[in-house]
Design an enzyme around this catalytic site. Structure first.
Site, PDB file in Angstrom:
ATOM      1  CB  ILE A 161      -0.980   0.035   1.197  1.00 22.08           C
ATOM      2  CG1 ILE A 161      -0.247  -0.078   2.540  1.00 22.08           C
ATOM      3  CG2 ILE A 161      -2.020  -1.055   1.075  1.00 22.08           C
ATOM      4  CD1 ILE A 161      -1.168  -0.010   3.745  1.00 22.08           C
ATOM      5  CG  ASP A 162      -0.116   4.379  -2.589  1.00 31.26           C
ATOM      6  OD1 ASP A 162       0.552   3.582  -3.278  1.00 31.26           O
ATOM      7  OD2 ASP A 162      -1.161   4.925  -2.988  1.00 31.26           O
ATOM      8  CE  LYS A 163       6.706   8.990   3.194  1.00 32.36           C
ATOM      9  NZ  LYS A 163       7.586  10.076   2.705  1.00 32.36           N
TER      10      LYS A 163
END
Length: 310
Positions: free
Chosen positions: A138-140
């Site tokens: 998942i994105d930062k």
């Protein structure tokens, strides 16, 4: 061994800065690395040295060379980690906002992988030394659940569920504006945005992407939605919600220029994860509430809708 590359700029790529163009072509190359290539005379446009801000034109010839890659050595780091569940096959992690999932050149420390190497004794080797145990990402600046494989057998079984869409992944997002339909499906292909290679976008020749959404709560000018991924493309939810003019709140890439709420990342949280255990096929499901800061934003919006002072 030095690698050499040559590209002819097409009409759709015209107008891009050369550093933006190359960092989009090669996601592992940052714009600062492009600057170093220019300084080292390893990058030329039409056989001439240019600035990193140079805007490309259709027909331009871009040639550059990459020096031999330096092997990354990933070290264990004592980074706080919320482990929801673990056994000898897998672990389920609640990732906080701001934590990058795996190392990359120029960003070798302070990632989830560094934390995993410290807190867990075993990790699968399927993705090599840079992404041990990482089944999906998942994105930062997205928070929430990730499953980590502790051995190759578990990794392959979990990856298969991810590929055949049998793994359940449900998110919650605060989106801009009032979503009219109580529920709906966005089926639109996603690929690199031809106008900006640093972004993803809805493109005709992109990979099929399907997102199902259900409205959870409407506020004065924002909507809380629950989203279920049928596919898992890069930035899928963020791109899809922006495509129907309801971008995720506080999203600096796909959101409105003027943000209505302040949050440390985009207001997107992976709240539920379900899969079959790789050992015996038993169904497993985990859920975690939104982070405290996310919850406080929702409380404020609810109070404003009710006409209460906050």
């Amino acid at each position: 061994m030095t690698e050499e590359f040559y590209y002819l700029i097409e009409e759709a790529e015209a107008g891009l800065r050369v550093d933006v163009y190359l960092s989009g072509k090669f996601p592992g190359i940052s714009r600062s690395q492009v600057q170093r290539l220019i300084e080292d005379d390893r990058l030329l446009v039409n056989a001439r040295r240019v600035k990193s801000s140079h805007k490309l034109k259709a027909g331009d010839e871009v040639e550059f060379e990459l020096p031999p890659a330096v092997e990354l050595k990933v070290e264990a780091e004592n980074i706080p980690l919320e482990i929801i569940y673990q056994d000898e096959y897998l672990a389920v992690i609640n990732k906080p906002v701001g934590l990058v999932v795996h190392p990359a050149p120029g960003n070798e420390h302070g990632t989830l992988v560094n934390a995993l190497l410290y807190h867990l004794t075993d990790l699968s080797s399927v993705n090599g030394v840079i992404r041990p145990g990482i089944v999906h990402r998942i994105d930062k600046d997205t928070s929430g659940l990730l499953v980590i494989a502790k051995n190759d057998e578990a990794h392959q079984a979990l990856s298969k569920q991810l590929a055949d869409h049998s793994m359940t992944r449900e998110y919650v997002a605060l989106c801009e504006g009032l979503v009219k339909m109580d529920q709906g499906t966005i089926d639109a292909p996603i690929g690199r945005d031809p106008r900006n290679r640093l972004r993803m976008g809805i493109v005709p020749n992109g990979r099929r992407a399907v997102t199902h959404y259900t409205v959870q709560q409407r506020y004065q000018d924002m909507t809380l939605v629950r989203l279920r991924l049928e596919t898992g493309r890069t930035h899928q939810i963020r791109v899809h919600m922006a495509s129907i003019h309801h971008p995720v709140a506080a999203d600096p890439v796909y959101g409105f220029k003027k943000q209505r709420v302040k949050y440390q990342g985009q207001m997107l949280h992976a709240r539920l994860l379900g899969f079959l255990h790789p050992r015996d096929g038993q169904p497993m499901e985990f859920s975690v509430p939104v982070p405290e800061e996310f919850r406080l934003v929702l409380e404020k919006l609810a109070a404003e809708k009710a006409g209460r002072r906050v």
